[in-house]
Design a protein around this motif. Structure first.
Motif, PDB file in Angstrom:
ATOM      1  N   GLN A 189       0.856  -1.312   0.017  1.00  0.00           N
ATOM      2  CA  GLN A 189       0.042  -0.130  -0.026  1.00  0.00           C
ATOM      3  C   GLN A 189       0.924   1.105   0.222  1.00  0.00           C
ATOM      4  O   GLN A 189       0.680   2.413  -0.605  1.00  0.00           O
ATOM      5  N   ALA A 190       1.992   1.188   0.848  1.00  0.00           N
ATOM      6  CA  ALA A 190       2.984   2.430   0.889  1.00  0.00           C
ATOM      7  C   ALA A 190       3.536   2.682  -0.302  1.00  0.00           C
ATOM      8  O   ALA A 190       3.566   3.783  -0.959  1.00  0.00           O
ATOM      9  N   ARG A 192       2.576   1.872  -3.515  1.00  0.00           N
ATOM     10  CA  ARG A 192       1.613   2.304  -4.540  1.00  0.00           C
ATOM     11  C   ARG A 192       0.859   3.653  -4.120  1.00  0.00           C
ATOM     12  O   ARG A 192      -0.052   4.037  -4.793  1.00  0.00           O
ATOM     13  N   GLY A 193       1.107   4.130  -2.929  1.00  0.00           N
ATOM     14  CA  GLY A 193       0.560   5.418  -2.489  1.00  0.00           C
ATOM     15  C   GLY A 193      -1.001   5.391  -2.145  1.00  0.00           C
ATOM     16  O   GLY A 193      -1.728   6.310  -2.145  1.00  0.00           O
ATOM     17  N   GLU A 194      -1.399   4.213  -1.795  1.00  0.00           N
ATOM     18  CA  GLU A 194      -2.754   3.857  -1.340  1.00  0.00           C
ATOM     19  C   GLU A 194      -2.748   4.085   0.371  1.00  0.00           C
ATOM     20  O   GLU A 194      -1.599   3.992   0.846  1.00  0.00           O
ATOM     21  N   ASP A 195      -4.007   4.292   0.655  1.00  0.00           N
ATOM     22  CA  ASP A 195      -4.167   4.403   2.269  1.00  0.00           C
ATOM     23  C   ASP A 195      -3.639   3.148   2.880  1.00  0.00           C
ATOM     24  O   ASP A 195      -3.875   1.848   2.392  1.00  0.00           O
ATOM     25  N   ILE A 196      -3.082   3.221   3.978  1.00  0.00           N
ATOM     26  CA  ILE A 196      -2.618   2.226   4.817  1.00  0.00           C
ATOM     27  C   ILE A 196      -3.814   1.916   5.544  1.00  0.00           C
ATOM     28  O   ILE A 196      -4.311   2.629   6.356  1.00  0.00           O
ATOM     29  N   THR A 197      -4.172   0.619   5.637  1.00  0.00           N
ATOM     30  CA  THR A 197      -5.281   0.050   6.236  1.00  0.00           C
ATOM     31  C   THR A 197      -5.123  -0.719   7.537  1.00  0.00           C
ATOM     32  O   THR A 197      -4.364  -1.547   7.538  1.00  0.00           O
ATOM     33  N   SER A 257       3.674   9.169   0.852  1.00  0.00           N
ATOM     34  CA  SER A 257       2.799  10.102   1.433  1.00  0.00           C
ATOM     35  C   SER A 257       1.420   9.591   1.788  1.00  0.00           C
ATOM     36  O   SER A 257       0.240  10.190   1.911  1.00  0.00           O
ATOM     37  N   SER A 258       1.191   7.832   1.701  1.00  0.00           N
ATOM     38  CA  SER A 258       0.136   7.419   1.982  1.00  0.00           C
ATOM     39  C   SER A 258      -0.521   7.897   3.323  1.00  0.00           C
ATOM     40  O   SER A 258       0.341   8.103   4.541  1.00  0.00           O
ATOM     41  N   LYS A 259      -1.704   7.757   3.450  1.00  0.00           N
ATOM     42  CA  LYS A 259      -2.527   8.218   4.895  1.00  0.00           C
ATOM     43  C   LYS A 259      -2.950   6.810   5.573  1.00  0.00           C
ATOM     44  O   LYS A 259      -3.382   5.756   4.851  1.00  0.00           O
TER      45      LYS A 259
END
Length: 307
Positions: A189-190, A192-197, A257-259
């Motif tokens: 996820q990180a 890919r820049g996706e949200d960290i779940t 920059s993932s959230k």
């Protein structure tokens, strides 16, 4: 012979056994295993791959059997829970029967999941666990518990030379992109820049060991000369982190920059999981050597290469 030998852990074990000069038979049905994990070994004259499901009998000639065959992440073992139970139980029975016929030493790759959602923390081997026998994780948790039962019954009834290790959370290269376990999820996820779940509030804890440390522990257990010492033995890293801490470390190391986003905690997900490794230290002279940051660095590099 290594069952589940084309999987994440099994392929690393095959590497180690080849390095030690063994003839290795790798058995895998490729449900979660991948030929790419063993491609570099296929031309080695001391390595042989057999595509086979351990729920069916197998007749080969070996002197050691490492039984690793079984999906290990919730995503995969819940995909077909009946087959997961069959793999744990029938697979153990078939491999134990083969070991009895050959008078071979056999090692069971059990799991910290036998402790369930533990009421004792950290978990020593003498703790009997707190497992829901009818939950969505039961196919794996109870399957592995039954496999341990069968191993020790074969020891008592058939005088079989068994070894049992309980593996705690392990990570490293050759985890698949869709593995479904927390470290691979966070890293992918990180990158890919996706949200960290994060499931739950992130306060639940885990201990993470790098794959090289696990393989060393398994190898030492199999080759421990004491036939009266069968285990079970916890093989894990007792350094404990919250899931939120892990997410923050992955974000920092990847420069992502993932959230972080929070979702509800799945059913029967354990709140705490951390091994007591006194037995491994005293009986095997083993303890983990690779720190989390170093192991994550190698794992992140691996996933960058895949992506």
């Amino acid at each position: 012979m290594v069952t589940g030998g084309a999987g994440f852990l099994g392929s690393h074990l095959c590497d180690r056994l080849i390095k030690e000069g063994s003839d290795v038979i790798c058995v895998d049905n490729l449900f979660t295993g991948n030929k790419d994990n063993i491609r570099h070994l296929l031309g080695n004259p001391y390595f042989e791959f057999i595509r086979h499901d351990v729920t069916m009998p197998l007749y080969v000639e070996v002197d050691q059997i490492y039984n690793l065959a079984c999906p290990a992440s919730p995503v995969h073992y819940q995909h077909d829970p009946i087959q997961t139970g069959r793999t744990s139980v029938l697979g153990a029975l078939n491999m134990l029967g083969l070991a009895r016929r050959l008078k071979a030493r056999i090692l069971q790759a059990s799991t910290s999941e036998v402790y369930g959602d533990p009421e004792v923390h950290p978990q020593p081997e003498r703790y009997r666990g707190c497992v829901n026998p009818i939950g969505i994780r039961s196919c794996y948790d109870e399957g592995k518990r039954m496999a341990e039962t069968l191993f020790f019954d074969y020891k008592r009834q058939e005088n079989l030379n068994i070894k049992v290790v309980r593996i705690f959370n392990t990570y490293g290269p050759r985890m698949s992109l869709n593995d479904g376990r927390v470290i691979s999820n966070f890293v992918v996820q990180a990158l890919r820049g996706e949200d960290i779940t994060i499931y739950g509030d992130g306060s639940q804890t885990r201990s993470f060991q790098y794959v090289d440390d696990l393989i060393e522990g398994m190898y030492r257990m199999m080759n421990n000369s004491r036939e009266d010492f069968s285990g079970p033995v916890n093989i894990g890293n007792p350094a404990e982190y919250t899931i939120k801490q892990l997410a923050e470390i992955v974000l920092k190391m990847t420069g992502s920059s993932s959230k972080i986003v929070y979702k509800s905690l799945p059913s029967d997900d354990p709140v705490q999981r951390c091994p007591v490794i006194d037995v491994a230290m005293s009986e095997l002279g083993w303890k983990p050597k690779v720190a989390l940051e170093e192991g994550l660095k190698r794992t992140i590099e691996y996933f960058r290469g895949l992506m």
